[in-house]
Write a protein that holds these residues in place. Structure first.
Motif, mmCIF file in Angstrom:
data_model
loop_
_atom_site.group_PDB
_atom_site.id
_atom_site.type_symbol
_atom_site.label_atom_id
_atom_site.label_comp_id
_atom_site.label_asym_id
_atom_site.label_seq_id
_atom_site.Cartn_x
_atom_site.Cartn_y
_atom_site.Cartn_z
ATOM 1 N N LEU A 120 115.365 -21.278 -13.786
ATOM 2 C CA LEU A 120 114.939 -22.512 -14.472
ATOM 3 C C LEU A 120 113.425 -22.522 -14.663
ATOM 4 C CD1 LEU A 120 117.188 -25.105 -12.585
ATOM 5 C CD2 LEU A 120 117.520 -24.180 -14.912
ATOM 6 N N ARG A 121 112.999 -23.232 -15.695
ATOM 7 C CA ARG A 121 111.586 -23.208 -16.055
ATOM 8 C C ARG A 121 110.898 -24.557 -15.959
ATOM 9 N NH1 ARG A 121 110.725 -18.818 -20.875
ATOM 10 N NH2 ARG A 121 112.026 -17.255 -19.883
ATOM 11 N N GLY A 122 109.600 -24.482 -15.688
ATOM 12 C CA GLY A 122 108.703 -25.614 -15.843
ATOM 13 C C GLY A 122 107.554 -25.169 -16.727
ATOM 14 N N GLU A 123 106.609 -26.098 -16.931
ATOM 15 C CA GLU A 123 105.471 -25.812 -17.814
ATOM 16 C C GLU A 123 104.190 -25.914 -16.999
ATOM 17 O OE1 GLU A 123 105.759 -25.186 -21.148
ATOM 18 O OE2 GLU A 123 103.656 -25.366 -21.777
ATOM 19 N N HIS A 124 103.533 -24.783 -16.807
ATOM 20 C CA HIS A 124 102.243 -24.789 -16.102
ATOM 21 C C HIS A 124 101.164 -25.255 -17.078
ATOM 22 C CE1 HIS A 124 98.603 -23.257 -14.192
ATOM 23 N NE2 HIS A 124 99.288 -23.117 -13.080
ATOM 24 N N PRO A 125 100.274 -26.168 -16.660
ATOM 25 C CA PRO A 125 99.306 -26.726 -17.619
ATOM 26 C C PRO A 125 98.353 -25.687 -18.203
ATOM 27 C CG PRO A 125 98.786 -27.418 -15.373
ATOM 28 C CD PRO A 125 100.134 -26.756 -15.323
#
Lengths: 180, 180
Positions: A120-125
């Motif tokens: 699963l993915r998130g978004e690094h700023p």
């Protein structure tokens, strides 16, 4: 090595004890020395690792697992610890880090993450899309990087004392222009 | 920091425990990984530190204190440990290092070295004249350098696993061309 959750936890669970064994009750010169302006002392390194426990790794892992509409991580404040720990002792920070890490690892273990969730993915700023697996691997590397940094910063406190040995002790000339 | 015998012993006595806390019972991938050909794994680092206890720091200190006609140190064999420890386990090396270091520190403490003895000189085969004070400072820095090296080598085992995080984890790009 390929990422493996159990082998990652092996390192994550050793970090607080490793740093406590190295730093507990050391003289102020060892605890507070730096590599130059705006660089971290061993004391600062422990504060930074505590910030990671409270604001970085597990909050980001939770955000990824939630898969909500907003998967963009909060930016990480690398200097939060400066004000937070101004009146603290190193020994109390070492204990606090150990407690926070133990709690976080208890939670991480309780998730029993399967391969499907590690993808699963998130978004690094700053870095864009990242997987949970990459986040956990980065947590391990971050720990080891700070153990290396603490040892390097301590070594440099004796740079002027080793006389002609400098070229045989490469740790003294690592990060001549500090990157962290 | 200026050299101080008690503060030097603070570090020398912490090194075996620090490395044991980090390395005891870790998986083979962490224990045996390197940074490339002819570089040291964590296992090799402990072997190298044992060689230092048996053949380097205290034998050289004794030679300086004796102030005999020959004050030229034996060259140090950086690869003695390779054959010596071929059949050993990491845990047994960690225990052996702790025992040898404790014995050496007991001797060092028993000398109660005054300033006048710290100024005595020996002859390093590659570096020329060095004082006992510089030798003891170099011993401390050497310990810390190998703690940093062990952590760095372990971190690099996960270099391919952190995805886009590499530029935020400088330990992964330290010593791209290994110097030790």
């Amino acid at each position: 090595m390929e990422f493996n959750l159990a082998q990652s936890i092996e390192i994550l669970e050793r970090t607080p004890g490793t740093l406590r064994t190295l730093l507990k009750d050391v003289s102020t010169g060892w605890a507070q020395g730096t590599e130059g302006p705006d660089t971290f002392s061993p004391f600062d390194n422990i504060g930074h690792l505590i910030d990671g426990e409270e604001t970085d790794w597990m909050p980001r892992a939770r955000m990824i697992l939630a898969q909500g509409q907003n998967r963009r991580f909060e930016p990480y404040d690398r200097f939060r610890h400066k004000a937070r720990n101004a009146s603290r002792t190193l020994d109390s920070l070492l204990e606090e880090f150990a407690r926070l890490r133990a709690e976080n690892l208890q939670t991480l273990r309780s998730w029993n993450l399967p391969e499907s969730q590690l993808k699963l993915r998130g978004e690094h700023p700053g870095l864009g899309p990242v997987t949970l697996r990459q986040l956990l691997a980065a947590w391990v590397v971050h720990d080891l990087g700070h153990i290396a940094q603490v040892a390097r910063v301590m070594a440099k406190q004796y740079r002027a004392e080793v006389g002609p040995w400098v070229p045989y002790l490469p740790v003294l000339t690592d990060h001549e222009v500090p990157r962290s």
